[in-house]
Design a protein around this motif. Structure first.
Motif, PDB file in Angstrom:
ATOM      1  N   CYS A   1      14.723  -0.314  25.191  1.00 13.42           N
ATOM      2  CA  CYS A   1      14.874   0.527  26.375  1.00 13.42           C
ATOM      3  C   CYS A   1      16.343   0.883  26.563  1.00 13.42           C
ATOM      4  CB  CYS A   1      14.338  -0.185  27.620  1.00 13.42           C
ATOM      5  SG  CYS A   1      15.293  -1.644  28.101  1.00 13.42           S
ATOM      6  N   ALA A   2      16.622   1.768  27.487  1.00 10.12           N
ATOM      7  CA  ALA A   2      18.001   2.158  27.771  1.00 10.12           C
ATOM      8  C   ALA A   2      18.716   1.026  28.496  1.00 10.12           C
ATOM      9  CB  ALA A   2      18.019   3.419  28.630  1.00 10.12           C
ATOM     10  N   ILE A   3      20.016   0.930  28.276  1.00  8.52           N
ATOM     11  CA  ILE A   3      20.772  -0.132  28.936  1.00  8.52           C
ATOM     12  C   ILE A   3      20.748   0.047  30.451  1.00  8.52           C
ATOM     13  CG2 ILE A   3      23.002   1.059  28.796  1.00  8.52           C
ATOM     14  CD1 ILE A   3      24.246  -1.725  28.254  1.00  8.52           C
ATOM     15  N   SER A   4      20.631   1.290  30.908  1.00 12.04           N
ATOM     16  CA  SER A   4      20.548   1.535  32.352  1.00 12.04           C
ATOM     17  C   SER A   4      19.289   0.899  32.938  1.00 12.04           C
ATOM     18  CB  SER A   4      20.555   3.041  32.638  1.00 12.04           C
ATOM     19  OG  SER A   4      19.469   3.684  31.992  1.00 12.04           O
ATOM     20  N   THR A   5      18.220   0.833  32.128  1.00 10.58           N
ATOM     21  CA  THR A   5      16.981   0.193  32.574  1.00 10.58           C
ATOM     22  C   THR A   5      17.193  -1.306  32.761  1.00 10.58           C
ATOM     23  OG1 THR A   5      15.651   1.836  31.397  1.00 10.58           O
ATOM     24  CG2 THR A   5      14.551  -0.216  32.004  1.00 10.58           C
ATOM     25  N   VAL A   6      17.958  -1.904  31.853  1.00 13.06           N
ATOM     26  CA  VAL A   6      18.266  -3.336  31.966  1.00 13.06           C
ATOM     27  C   VAL A   6      19.069  -3.591  33.236  1.00 13.06           C
ATOM     28  CG1 VAL A   6      19.428  -5.311  30.909  1.00 13.06           C
ATOM     29  CG2 VAL A   6      18.214  -3.655  29.474  1.00 13.06           C
ATOM     30  N   TYR A   7      20.053  -2.724  33.494  1.00 11.13           N
ATOM     31  CA  TYR A   7      20.860  -2.874  34.709  1.00 11.13           C
ATOM     32  C   TYR A   7      19.979  -2.786  35.959  1.00 11.13           C
ATOM     33  CZ  TYR A   7      25.096  -2.248  31.881  1.00 11.13           C
ATOM     34  OH  TYR A   7      26.100  -2.403  30.962  1.00 11.13           O
ATOM     35  N   THR A   8      19.007  -1.880  35.927  1.00 14.37           N
ATOM     36  CA  THR A   8      18.097  -1.730  37.067  1.00 14.37           C
ATOM     37  C   THR A   8      17.260  -2.989  37.259  1.00 14.37           C
ATOM     38  OG1 THR A   8      17.963   0.667  36.780  1.00 14.37           O
ATOM     39  CG2 THR A   8      16.187  -0.378  38.020  1.00 14.37           C
ATOM     40  N   HIS A   9      16.753  -3.539  36.150  1.00 17.40           N
ATOM     41  CA  HIS A   9      15.971  -4.779  36.232  1.00 17.40           C
ATOM     42  C   HIS A   9      16.818  -5.915  36.802  1.00 17.40           C
ATOM     43  CE1 HIS A   9      12.159  -3.650  34.541  1.00 17.40           C
ATOM     44  NE2 HIS A   9      12.685  -3.220  33.402  1.00 17.40           N
ATOM     45  N   ARG A  10      18.059  -6.012  36.349  1.00 17.99           N
ATOM     46  CA  ARG A  10      18.941  -7.079  36.835  1.00 17.99           C
ATOM     47  C   ARG A  10      19.176  -6.932  38.337  1.00 17.99           C
ATOM     48  NH1 ARG A  10      22.547  -9.156  31.998  1.00 17.99           N
ATOM     49  NH2 ARG A  10      23.408 -10.446  33.640  1.00 17.99           N
ATOM     50  N   LYS A  11      19.385  -5.707  38.775  1.00 19.88           N
ATOM     51  CA  LYS A  11      19.613  -5.449  40.198  1.00 19.88           C
ATOM     52  C   LYS A  11      18.374  -5.815  41.013  1.00 19.88           C
ATOM     53  CE  LYS A  11      20.851  -1.741  43.425  1.00 19.88           C
ATOM     54  NZ  LYS A  11      21.216  -0.297  43.551  1.00 19.88           N
ATOM     55  N   ASN A  12      17.195  -5.421  40.510  1.00 23.65           N
ATOM     56  CA  ASN A  12      15.946  -5.706  41.226  1.00 23.65           C
ATOM     57  C   ASN A  12      15.660  -7.208  41.282  1.00 23.65           C
ATOM     58  OD1 ASN A  12      15.548  -2.987  41.636  1.00 23.65           O
ATOM     59  ND2 ASN A  12      14.150  -2.733  39.902  1.00 23.65           N
ATOM     60  N   MET A  13      15.923  -7.912  40.176  1.00 20.27           N
ATOM     61  CA  MET A  13      15.697  -9.361  40.161  1.00 20.27           C
ATOM     62  C   MET A  13      16.614 -10.069  41.147  1.00 20.27           C
ATOM     63  SD  MET A  13      14.900 -10.466  36.199  1.00 20.27           S
ATOM     64  CE  MET A  13      16.241  -9.564  35.421  1.00 20.27           C
TER      65      MET A  13
END
Length: 207
Positions: free
Chosen positions: A171-183
């Motif tokens: 996935c895109a790294i921006s997606t990982v950042y979003t997951h981290r923020k949501n968690m």
């Protein structure tokens, strides 16, 4: 004589435990292995009563080794001997079939006591963790996380960077950042390194 084998990837610790067991009446130290795969081969060729195993080892960890022993050598007693004191790790070891759980920070006399207890047909938990064991079955905040978020949390606990996680997840790294923020929001974590700290401290709850 109680015949004992030890699995750990640190030779200095193996040497120390070997010396202890060889100088304890009615104990016979048979051999050591540096991972779970080596230990299973050792068990095929030796009569062993008790296996002492670390959790974190290369090739096959202590959880998998314990489960394999109980599936294929059900008469053998297993003691987990680990630095991990989290209730989740203890419960996971117990679920795999471990008969005892001893912390490496405890006196080696505790290890001797554990061997005697399990050979007599009892289970044994180090007193420093037994009082907290019930926590492992209580509500755990990361149950709020989706399966994808839990997988990412596991990768974080294993030291993966956001770039590496994006590659693993395709996935895109921006997606990982979003997951981290949501968690972080779901777990009510604040601060740059709080998610990493949480992931490491709760590693065995979502692995």
């Amino acid at each position: 004589m109680i015949k004992i084998a030890f699995a750990d990837d640190h030779q200095a610790l193996i040497d120390g435990v070997k010396m202890l067991l060889e100088n304890t009446p009615n104990f016979e130290f048979i051999d050591a292995a540096h991972n779970g795969v080596e230990m299973l081969k050792l068990l095929e060729n030796n009569k062993i009563d008790v296996v002492i195993t670390d959790l974190k080892m290369p090739d096959m960890d202590g959880f998998a080794l314990t489960q394999k022993i109980k599936e294929n050598f059900s008469e053998i007693k297993v003691i987990v001997f680990s630095m991990f004191d989290q209730p989740e790790a203890v419960k996971k070891a117990s679920d795999a079939g471990a008969d005892a759980y001893v912390l490496k920070t405890s006196s080696l006399d505790v290890l001797v006591l554990a061997i005697h207890k399990i050979v007599a047909g009892n289970t044994f938990y180090d007193q420093d963790i037994s009082r907290d064991l019930k926590q492992a079955t209580e509500f755990i905040p990361n149950s709020l996380l989706s399966s994808t978020e839990q997988k990412i949390l596991g990768l974080i606990a294993n030291g993966k960077t956001s770039e590496e996680i994006a590659d693993v997840q395709n996935c895109a790294i921006s997606t990982v950042y979003t997951h981290r923020k949501n968690m972080s929001a779901k777990l009510k974590l604040k601060g740059k390194n709080e998610l990493l700290k949480y992931a490491v401290e709760n590693k065995y709850n979502f692995s």
